[in-house]
Each structure stands twice: as structure tokens, then as C-alpha cells.
Write an enzyme that holds these catalytic residues in place. Sequence first.
Site, mmCIF file in Angstrom:
data_model
loop_
_atom_site.group_PDB
_atom_site.id
_atom_site.type_symbol
_atom_site.label_atom_id
_atom_site.label_comp_id
_atom_site.label_asym_id
_atom_site.label_seq_id
_atom_site.Cartn_x
_atom_site.Cartn_y
_atom_site.Cartn_z
ATOM 1 N N THR A 24 0.866 -1.174 0.000
ATOM 2 C CA THR A 24 0.000 0.000 0.000
ATOM 3 C C THR A 24 0.899 1.218 0.000
ATOM 4 O OG1 THR A 24 -1.416 1.355 1.441
ATOM 5 C CG2 THR A 24 -0.190 -0.384 2.495
ATOM 6 N N CYS A 35 -2.296 5.065 -4.966
ATOM 7 C CA CYS A 35 -3.090 4.206 -4.098
ATOM 8 C C CYS A 35 -3.198 2.911 -4.862
ATOM 9 C CB CYS A 35 -4.459 4.814 -3.819
ATOM 10 S SG CYS A 35 -5.612 3.641 -3.082
#
Length: 247
Positions: free
Chosen positions: A83, A196
Site C-alpha cells: 500500500t 493508491c
Amino acid sequence: METLGLIGGMSWHSTATYYRIINEAVASARGGHASARIALQSLDFAEIRACQLRGDWDAAAALLVEAGQRCVLGGATTVAICTNLMHKVAPQVEAGIDVPLAHIGDAVAGEATRNGWGTLGILGTRWVMEEDFYAERLARHGIEVVVPDAVEREEVDTIVFDELTRGIVRDASRSTYVDVIRRLADAGADAVVLACTEIGLLIGPSDSPLPLVDSAEVHARELGRVALGSFEGAQGNPTAGGGLFRV
């Protein structure tokens, strides 16, 4: 072949992308039934999200450090955080493990450099767009950044958490992101990083007015090369042993 440690589950939708791309890379290189050696710690994203919302980054870091340590106990010789946002606590994770940490920002910068892109627009959560931990990592490689304005940052962040991290993909949200990318182009971006790891589920190269750097894809491809670092077919790989990625 090296064992990769993946700290995932944030969200599981993008962790699945990592797992697929890494294994595809290993299968392509070795053939047959070959697959990657992976020690995966998939966290409960609800716990991480609660930490984010209350601004308790120390608690979030502790969860990721523990996950990284479990990866190492599972045999991992390189660890990755699957992430972008949680690279906010990458220094704490690196300090808590005794193997290299493969930083997503290095993979993104490497892709930009290979393509001659000196300025990247950033689409991601508001922390990634507004704080300096991500931009500073890219700056180490000579990459400058531009970000959406405040209203657009709110829109981008809302789509991430209300939709993409829940596996929801909407055409209207895709159109919103395309409009934001057009304005990033006007602001001087050569390309846009999907900072993202879920955004690649929503928008692809055919949708975008600018070239895209899908952070999940480029990070996973680099990790595939790291996994193959001790395999004879990967001799000369500059990422072998995680050297490119040390924090």
C-alpha cells in the site's frame, strides 16, 4: 529463489493484484509449475483504517511492524508494504525488521526515470497527496510532483475509501479521476502515479490523457525480480537482495 514477505490486506483487493503479478513474473522466468515463495501477512484493514481516522500512526506502525516480523519468521528475506499510504510508517517497519524493506516509492521513481518523466502528478489518499513522506521519497530520485487542488484531493480520497477499498468501481468516479488528470497535465505533470494501490482497479492507460504509473503493478514487478534474485535466470538483476529499495 528468495522468499518475499508481503504486508497486505490494506485493502485485500490490491494485495490480490500483488500476488498475481509476482507469481506471473516467477512463472514466466522459470516456467512449468514455478511460483513465488511468499510469506503473506494480510491485516484486518478495519483496524488500520480506525488508526488512520483517529490519527494514531504509532498504533498503525506497531501493527505493521508486528506483521513484518511475522513475515521474517516465515522466512522472508525482503519485506514489502502493499500500500502507498502505509509507507508513512515505513521507517518504523524497517527499524523493526532485520531484512531489507522494498519501498514502493523507489519502484515508482524507477519507472518514471526509465520513461524520462521528471514530474509526476499524484493521485492517492489525502495523506499521500498532502504530506511530504511520499514526495520526498520520489525527490531522492530527482522526481518532482504536482498534486490536485484541495477540492479535488477530497474527491479523490473519498472515492478511494468509500468505493475502491470496498471493491466498488463506478463509471462516474472514473470520469472524476480523468478530469483531475487533465488538470494535472495542465499543471505540468508528464505522467500520473496511481499512488493508491486500488486506483488501478478503476482507471487504466486507455482512460487517461496522461501516461500512468500504476504503483501496485510496478512495485509487484520489482518484487518479482527480487524473488528471482537468487535464481540463475536473474543474474545481473540490480534489485536482487533488495539493494534498490533500502529506506
